[in-house]
Design an enzyme around this catalytic site. Structure first.
Site, PDB file in Angstrom:
ATOM      1  N   GLY A   3       0.871  -1.176   0.000  1.00 19.93           N
ATOM      2  CA  GLY A   3       0.000   0.000   0.000  1.00 19.93           C
ATOM      3  C   GLY A   3       0.908   1.226   0.000  1.00 19.93           C
TER       4      GLY A   3
ATOM      5  N   HIS B 155     -16.236   5.216  11.193  1.00 16.67           N
ATOM      6  CA  HIS B 155     -16.471   6.390  10.346  1.00 16.67           C
ATOM      7  C   HIS B 155     -17.945   6.771  10.422  1.00 16.67           C
ATOM      8  CE1 HIS B 155     -16.693   9.017   6.860  1.00 16.67           C
ATOM      9  NE2 HIS B 155     -15.381   9.074   6.884  1.00 16.67           N
TER      10      HIS B 155
ATOM     11  N   SER C 250     -17.137   9.491   1.838  1.00 12.78           N
ATOM     12  CA  SER C 250     -16.006  10.255   2.379  1.00 12.78           C
ATOM     13  C   SER C 250     -16.460  11.492   3.134  1.00 12.78           C
ATOM     14  CB  SER C 250     -15.079  10.666   1.238  1.00 12.78           C
ATOM     15  OG  SER C 250     -14.181  11.642   1.686  1.00 12.78           O
TER      16      SER C 250
ATOM     17  N   ARG D 237     -14.293  12.905  13.838  1.00 15.45           N
ATOM     18  CA  ARG D 237     -15.047  11.694  13.514  1.00 15.45           C
ATOM     19  C   ARG D 237     -15.737  11.042  14.686  1.00 15.45           C
ATOM     20  NH1 ARG D 237     -11.305   9.098   8.892  1.00 15.45           N
ATOM     21  NH2 ARG D 237     -11.946  10.735   7.460  1.00 15.45           N
TER      22      ARG D 237
ATOM     23  N   ARG E 143      -8.148   9.231  14.746  1.00 19.25           N
ATOM     24  CA  ARG E 143      -7.406   9.788  13.618  1.00 19.25           C
ATOM     25  C   ARG E 143      -8.210  10.891  12.950  1.00 19.25           C
ATOM     26  NH1 ARG E 143      -7.623   8.910   7.940  1.00 19.25           N
ATOM     27  NH2 ARG E 143      -9.162   7.284   8.183  1.00 19.25           N
TER      28      ARG E 143
ATOM     29  N   LEU F  26      -3.154   8.996   5.084  1.00 17.45           N
ATOM     30  CA  LEU F  26      -2.337   8.899   3.873  1.00 17.45           C
ATOM     31  C   LEU F  26      -0.985   9.562   4.143  1.00 17.45           C
ATOM     32  CD1 LEU F  26      -4.993   9.672   1.117  1.00 17.45           C
ATOM     33  CD2 LEU F  26      -4.281   7.482   2.057  1.00 17.45           C
TER      34      LEU F  26
HETATM   35  C1  LIG Z   1     -12.760   3.651   2.263  1.00 14.66           C
HETATM   36  C2  LIG Z   1     -11.583   4.327   2.897  1.00 14.66           C
HETATM   37  C3  LIG Z   1     -11.289   5.653   2.606  1.00 14.66           C
HETATM   38  C4  LIG Z   1     -10.195   6.288   3.190  1.00 14.66           C
HETATM   39  N1  LIG Z   1      -9.943   7.605   2.879  1.00 14.66           N
HETATM   40  C5  LIG Z   1      -8.865   8.212   3.439  1.00 14.66           C
HETATM   41  C6  LIG Z   1      -8.559   9.569   3.113  1.00 14.66           C
HETATM   42  O1  LIG Z   1      -9.260  10.222   2.350  1.00 14.66           O
HETATM   43  N2  LIG Z   1      -7.474  10.123   3.681  1.00 14.66           N
HETATM   44  C7  LIG Z   1      -6.663   9.439   4.538  1.00 14.66           C
HETATM   45  O2  LIG Z   1      -5.679   9.997   4.995  1.00 14.66           O
HETATM   46  N3  LIG Z   1      -6.918   8.149   4.837  1.00 14.66           N
HETATM   47  C8  LIG Z   1      -8.008   7.528   4.310  1.00 14.66           C
HETATM   48  N4  LIG Z   1      -8.271   6.215   4.644  1.00 14.66           N
HETATM   49  C9  LIG Z   1      -7.301   5.447   5.414  1.00 14.66           C
HETATM   50  C10 LIG Z   1      -6.168   4.998   4.503  1.00 14.66           C
HETATM   51  O3  LIG Z   1      -6.665   4.677   3.240  1.00 14.66           O
HETATM   52  C11 LIG Z   1      -5.451   3.779   5.010  1.00 14.66           C
HETATM   53  O4  LIG Z   1      -5.153   3.939   6.349  1.00 14.66           O
HETATM   54  C12 LIG Z   1      -4.160   3.572   4.246  1.00 14.66           C
HETATM   55  O5  LIG Z   1      -4.401   3.492   2.865  1.00 14.66           O
HETATM   56  C13 LIG Z   1      -3.419   2.339   4.707  1.00 14.66           C
HETATM   57  O6  LIG Z   1      -2.286   2.150   3.892  1.00 14.66           O
HETATM   58  P1  LIG Z   1      -1.197   1.077   4.211  1.00 14.66           P
HETATM   59  O7  LIG Z   1      -0.094   1.310   3.257  1.00 14.66           O
HETATM   60  O8  LIG Z   1      -0.878   1.104   5.648  1.00 14.66           O
HETATM   61  O9  LIG Z   1      -1.883  -0.316   3.955  1.00 14.66           O
HETATM   62  P2  LIG Z   1      -2.791  -0.898   2.762  1.00 14.66           P
HETATM   63  O10 LIG Z   1      -2.986   0.025   1.653  1.00 14.66           O
HETATM   64  O11 LIG Z   1      -3.975  -1.474   3.427  1.00 14.66           O
HETATM   65  O12 LIG Z   1      -1.900  -2.062   2.204  1.00 14.66           O
HETATM   66  C14 LIG Z   1      -1.640  -3.218   2.911  1.00 14.66           C
HETATM   67  C15 LIG Z   1      -0.760  -4.099   2.091  1.00 14.66           C
HETATM   68  O13 LIG Z   1      -0.354  -5.217   2.858  1.00 14.66           O
HETATM   69  C16 LIG Z   1      -0.558  -6.398   2.151  1.00 14.66           C
HETATM   70  N5  LIG Z   1      -0.796  -7.471   3.121  1.00 14.66           N
HETATM   71  C17 LIG Z   1      -1.686  -7.511   4.133  1.00 14.66           C
HETATM   72  N6  LIG Z   1      -1.600  -8.666   4.802  1.00 14.66           N
HETATM   73  C18 LIG Z   1      -0.619  -9.386   4.202  1.00 14.66           C
HETATM   74  C19 LIG Z   1      -0.062 -10.677   4.413  1.00 14.66           C
HETATM   75  N7  LIG Z   1      -0.492 -11.487   5.392  1.00 14.66           N
HETATM   76  N8  LIG Z   1       0.923 -11.083   3.596  1.00 14.66           N
HETATM   77  C20 LIG Z   1       1.373 -10.305   2.579  1.00 14.66           C
HETATM   78  N9  LIG Z   1       0.879  -9.076   2.346  1.00 14.66           N
HETATM   79  C21 LIG Z   1      -0.104  -8.625   3.144  1.00 14.66           C
HETATM   80  C22 LIG Z   1      -1.718  -6.107   1.246  1.00 14.66           C
HETATM   81  O14 LIG Z   1      -1.734  -6.964   0.135  1.00 14.66           O
HETATM   82  C23 LIG Z   1      -1.419  -4.666   0.851  1.00 14.66           C
HETATM   83  O15 LIG Z   1      -0.503  -4.629  -0.213  1.00 14.66           O
HETATM   84  C24 LIG Z   1      -9.387   5.582   4.080  1.00 14.66           C
HETATM   85  C25 LIG Z   1      -9.684   4.261   4.391  1.00 14.66           C
HETATM   86  C26 LIG Z   1     -10.789   3.645   3.829  1.00 14.66           C
HETATM   87  C27 LIG Z   1     -11.157   2.260   4.271  1.00 14.66           C
END
Ligand SMILES: Cc1cc2nc3c(=O)[nH]c(=O)nc-3n(C[C@H](O)[C@H](O)[C@H](O)COP(=O)(O)OP(=O)(O)OC[C@H]3O[C@@H](n4cnc5c(N)ncnc54)[C@H](O)[C@@H]3O)c2cc1C
Ligand code: SF4
Ligand code: SF4
Ligand code: FES
Lengths: 670, 294
Positions: free
Chosen positions: A12, A237, A251, A298, A414, A420
């Site tokens: 991510g 949310h 959102s 929130r 949060r 992000l």
């Molecule tokens: C609908 C929605 C809207 C949002 N909008 C906002 C916003 O507008 N602004 C904001 O700041 N935040 C927002 N958030 C929060 C934000 O999107 C997330 O907190 C953020 O994207 C998380 O990113 P990350 O890189 O930590 O993990 P993620 O993007 O969740 O990525 C996790 C990664 O880990 C991998 N993974 C997981 N488990 C395993 C495993 N066991 N083995 C191998 N790989 C694994 C997955 O495949 C993925 O690649 C939103 C969240 C949601 C649900």
């Protein structure tokens, strides 16, 4: 000596930014993900990303104020130095993403446009249409693809992280993972392993999160000994579209662009909402929080929406809880330009056009503030020291955590559009430290004894084979997951009560026992999604237990954690001197509560399968904790009293020049 | 189930009888246990629920793990993640049409065909299992056209270039491409390439041979559109020549027969034919320029 090699689990925003930085520093990176990294959950983020910008700066905004909003919004439950570093980096991060080609919305003159999100008075949020997360993720994905072509990054997509491999000293030397296509196991020796595996929404069954957000990776690290922080803080949310397979987010930007939340004053008013006159609508957020209106933080919006439906009985529908989120007063053209994508989602799944009919929404589980406990090195200026090996390091040396799966930045709640930022920041920032740590190792992991990895491999193979061989059990993993989700949603979301939490804990233990009797409907060894899912459900129980236990023990209200029994109501008196007296008492109670509870919850997986909970002091040396008074009755009087106390305290400190440093000890996760 | 639920569906209003509780949805799935194995049809019955999509149908099938005839069967394998049509995972042929399973609403599908819902894997990509296909070629094409902005690195160099709202509005839709592959599935010029492991061949050798095979095939509408996106970005265009080289190489834009199937099926409504036309014009200009540069 061989090149340092780092294994990043999760692609991510956090995992990709760490990968990019590491590759740039010359580290060889293995990047692993359950799904192709471009399909990670981060693509779902719609609203935007926060940072101070040239415009807000001229309105008096500073990085310090962003820090203040973040810790105030998080109810002071986060160490402040990492947050300070993050908000300081904010402008640089937006600039970087801009250079990478993210199509941020523009002003007529060609500058980046910003909008306002909850919990702040400034327009800090940069956005790209209604798909900011997707756009940010793609920009990083593209850079990582570039490094992949150059041979500096190797991707392992459709792979599952099963466990970290620890040497006898407890240092992480790599991991064991499984290919989801061939179901083969493989050991990955590495100088460091970085978990960037996102949130754990699926512990609640349905949430706004994607299907891979099971928390499995984090749970496995926790079961291997990594400490978990603030598990009980789960953000719900305020506005989601209820659905059978998923609760789809509406959102916060819908409110940021002027969306108004209301209910008909008459319970379950059967009229078409458009025909209900203004006077018969109750804009309860605007009414109760005149300063922030529909943009209260929130946790407050969520509780108010929940309350208006349950306590006040004003749900729009009779047999399904929901309120109106109304955009119909905004010109269609504006809506299409600024919110197009998210409105399409509503239209697509509900078959109704939200530009002409108010939407029906209700709160849903959305974000895990808690996560793996991580360390940091405080810098002289009160931020985080760049390049320090312990930044973002879990309690297991050599194992790091970044992004939503760490506990570091958002405290008890949060703020919108801050995640992000924390994901990209923690990814970029941790890289030099990770590299320094791997350089300082006496022996590189690749040369570690083979026995370590063989043992871990065998352990995972045995677990796998045992699951496949489990015949005759009559339990179904999908049913158990649904039951777990319903239970957690009922007792551990918006309102928490001790009796319920305690009995839910027992219920979870029973579910876990039943899970032991799951039999698989697929016992093959080719793309067996059944066994992968069953494993991930099994790994949800340790997380569910630490959430419940943390919530049970924490007898106070803080951010997303709300217990009616511990609520501190506003001031009842109307006569000024009585008001003052009550305000004094309120502040006494607040101070006592701060002393008792302003601590991170630290959970460790006990040998008996139950979480061991301890508490850790918090570094609040930059901004002293103060009451969060959003909308509290008599809040102005309390604030007055509070400020007087603060002034006195400062004066007293000034008189005794050798006042001890206010910084609290940080570091050891005991 | 209440009436209000039935009318929340998409039918109801126009006289179609919306299915109600107690009704069964008949599903026919084309299954395949592994690559290079025979495919076979399997029928499943799923209880109808309001607002269902194909994902929830597949979830019910997985949970029940029984075919219509009562046999215990392994759950059908499929890909998904976001469930809101933004990750590009869940592409399949639903009632014969390539689309995203998460936005394929059962009510709508039953309007198309009240008898049953038919699910098949995409036909232009190698089947891994059941509805799961290997779409590595989609991403490989992005490497071919160097779909990225060639920045110096992640160190701070201030903001990116000034960009007018018009430019942003032009780029944004192209940038929403989620690599789902619908446009490729529908394209007559895009044909299936499946490379099997030879005996004695290592995984790395196989990967290399596969990439070479992919690189000979048509690059696809999505990649052409990405090339246009980056060639119009102020920094992205600094390697425009390299992208043009890729686009005019074998398997490049000249393979496009302009059938316009791609644009009709893109779930993100990306103006692919417009991108293709722009790339085509640029290719012509570029070819002439190259002629004179010699
Ligand atoms: C609908 C929605 C809207 C949002 N909008 C906002 C916003 O507008 N602004 C904001 O700041 N935040 C927002 N958030 C929060 C934000 O999107 C997330 O907190 C953020 O994207 C998380 O990113 P990350 O890189 O930590 O993990 P993620 O993007 O969740 O990525 C996790 C990664 O880990 C991998 N993974 C997981 N488990 C395993 C495993 N066991 N083995 C191998 N790989 C694994 C997955 O495949 C993925 O690649 C939103 C969240 C949601 C649900
Ligand atoms: S226009 Fe070109 S790319 Fe699109 S479907 Fe036709 S041949 Fe394929
Ligand atoms: S162009 Fe459209 S159909 Fe093609 S991959 Fe991108 S989003 Fe999918
Ligand atoms: S599940 Fe992401 S597009 Fe359908």
């Amino acid at each position: 000596m061989a090149q340092p090699r780092v294994l990043v689990i999760g692609g991510g925003l956090a995992g990709l930014s760490a990968t990019m930085r590491l590759a740039e520093l010359g580290v060889e990176v293995d990047l692993m993900s359950l799904v192709p990294v471009k399909r990670s959950h981060s693509v779902c983020a719609q609203g935007g990303i926060n940072s101070v910008n040239s415009l807000t700066r001229q309105q008096g905004d500073t990085e310090w104020k962003h820090l203040d909003d973040t810790v105030y919004g998080g109810d002071f439950l986060q160490h402040q130095p990492p947050v300070k570093e993050m908000t300081d980096w904010g402008p640089r991060i937006i600039d970087l993403m801009d250079r990478l080609g993210v199509p941020f919305n523009r002003t007529p003159e060609g500058f980046r446009d910003q909008r306002r999100f909850g919990g702040t008075l400034y327009k800090r949020t940069a956005f790209a249409g209604a798909t900011t997360g997707q756009q940010l993720l793609y920009a990083l994905d593209e850079q990582v693809r570039r490094f992949e072509v150059e041979g500096k990054v190797k991707k392992w997509e459709f792979w599952d992280f099963l466990q970290p491999v620890l040497d006898s000293s407890g240092r992480c030397r790599g991991a064991v993972c499984q290919d989801l296509v061939t179901m083969q196991f493989r050991a990955f020796p590495a100088d460091a392993v970085i978990l960037a595996t996102g949130g754990c929404g699926l512990v609640y069954g349905r949430s706004t999160m994607s299907m891979v957000c099971t928390g499995s990776a984090v749970s496995r690290a926790y079961q291997s000994g990594a400490a978990y922080g603030n598990g009980e803080f789960i953000q719900v949310h305020p506005t989601a579209i209820p659905g059978a397979d998923k609760l789809r987010l509406m959102s916060e930007s819908a409110r940021g662009e002027g969306g108004r939340v209301w209910v008909p004053r008459a319970p379950h008013d059967p009229r078409d909402p458009r025909e209900i006159p203004e006077a018969e609508r109750y804009y309860f957020l605007e009414d109760r929080y005149p300063k922030y209106g529909n943009l209260v933080p929130r946790d407050i919006a969520t509780r108010e929406i929940f309350d208006i439906c349950t306590t006040d009985g004003l749900s729009v529908e009779k047999d399904r809880l929901c309120v109106y989120l109304d955009l119909t007063h905004i010109p269609r053209e504006t809506l299409d330009r600024k919110l197009g994508g998210i409105l399409e989602i509503y239209e697509k799944f509900q078959g109704v056009d939200p530009r002409s009919v108010p939407m029906k929404i209700f709160p849903a589980v959305h974000y895990s503030m808690g996560g793996l406990w991580v360390d940091y090195q405080r810098s002289a200026s009160g931020g985080m020291e760049e390049g320090a090996p312990k930044n973002q390091q879990t309690s297991l040396p050599g194992l790091y955590a970044i992004g939503e799966c760490d506990y570091q930045y958002h405290g008890a709640n949060r703020l919108g559009a801050n995640s992000l930022l924390s994901c990209i920041f923690s990814g970029l920032f941790c890289a030099p430290g990770v590299m320094a740590a791997s350089g300082s190792l006496r022996t590189l992991a690749a040369e570690e004894s083979k026995g370590l990895f063989d043992a871990a491999l065998r352990r995972q193979e045995e677990r796998h084979e045992a699951l496949l061989a489990r015949r005759g059990g009559n339990e179904n993993p999908y049913t158990i997951h649904n039951e777990l989700g319903d239970l957690m949603t009922r007792v551990a979301t918006v309102v928490r009560r001790n009796e319920q939490l305690a009995s839910a804990y027992d219920d979870v233990c029973q579910l876990e026992e039943r899970w032991q009797r799951c039999s698989l409907s697929d016992t093959g060894n080719w793309t067996n999604q059944n066994v992968v899912f069953t494993k991930s459900v099994g790994d949800m129980f340790p997380l569910a237990k630490l959430i419940l236990k943390g919530a049970l023990l924490r007898d106070e209200c803080r951010g997303a954690h709300y217990k009616p029994s511990a609520a501190m109501p506003g001031i009842a008196a109307t006569e000024p001197s009585a008001q003052r007296l009550e305000a004094e008492e309120w502040c006494d109670r607040f101070e006592a509560n701060t002393r008792r509870w302003l601590k991170s919850t630290i959970a460790r997986h006990g040998a008996d399968g139950h979480p061991q909970i301890t508490y850790e002091d918090i570094d609040t040396s930059l901004i002293p904790p103060r009451p969060r008074l959003y909308g509290l009755v008599g809040g102005d009087v309390i604030e007055e009293v509070w400020k007087e106390r603060q002034r006195k305290a400062t004066a007293a400190q000034a008189e005794s020049p050798r006042a001890t440093d206010s910084a609290l000890p940080v570091g050891a996760a005991s | 189930m209440s009436r209000s639920h039935a009318s929340a569906g998409t039918s109801g209003a126009d006289g179609h009888a919306s299915p109600t509780a107690g009704t069964t949805v008949h599903v026919r799935v084309l299954r395949q246990d592994a690559p290079a194995q025979e495919s076979y049809w399997e029928r499943h019955d799923v209880p109808y629920e309001p607002n269902m999509n194909v994902i929830s149908v597949l979830q019910r099938i997985a949970a029940a793990a029984r075919a219509k005839d009562g046999r215990r069967v392994a759950p059908v394998a499929w890909d998904c993640n976001c469930l809101e049509e933004v990750c590009g995972s869940c592409t399949m042929l639903v009632n014969g049409r390539t689309r995203m399973a998460c936005t394929a609403l059962v009510d709508k599908l039953l309007e198309e065909n009240p008898e049953e819902i038919e699910l098949k894997p995409m036909s232009k990509f190698p089947v891994v299992r059941d509805l799961v296909v290997d779409r590595g070629r989609v991403f490989r094409a992005l490497e071919r056209v160097q779909a990225w902005v060639p920045v110096d690195g992640s160190y701070d160099h201030g903001p990116g270039p000034r960009i007018s709202p018009e430019q942003q509005e032009d780029a944004y839709p192209l940038s929403t491409c989620m690599s789902c592959g619908c446009c490729l599935e529908a394209c007559p010029q895009f044909t299936k390439i499946e490379v099997h492991q030879r005996s004695g061949e290592s995984v790395e050798q196989l990967a290399q041979r596969r990439d070479e095979a992919y690189d000979d095939g048509f690059v696809g509408a999505h990649a052409i559109s990405q090339a246009v996106l980056f060639n119009n970005h102020p920094t992205g265009k600094m390697i425009a020549d390299e992208r043009m080289t890729a686009l005019t190489a074998p398997g490049g834009i000249q393979m496009c027969g302009n059938a316009q199937n791609c644009v009709a099926v893109c779930p993100k409504q990306i103006p692919l034919t417009r991108s293709i036309a722009r790339a085509g014009r640029a290719a012509t200009v570029w070819a002439i320029k190259k002629l004179f540069d010699r």
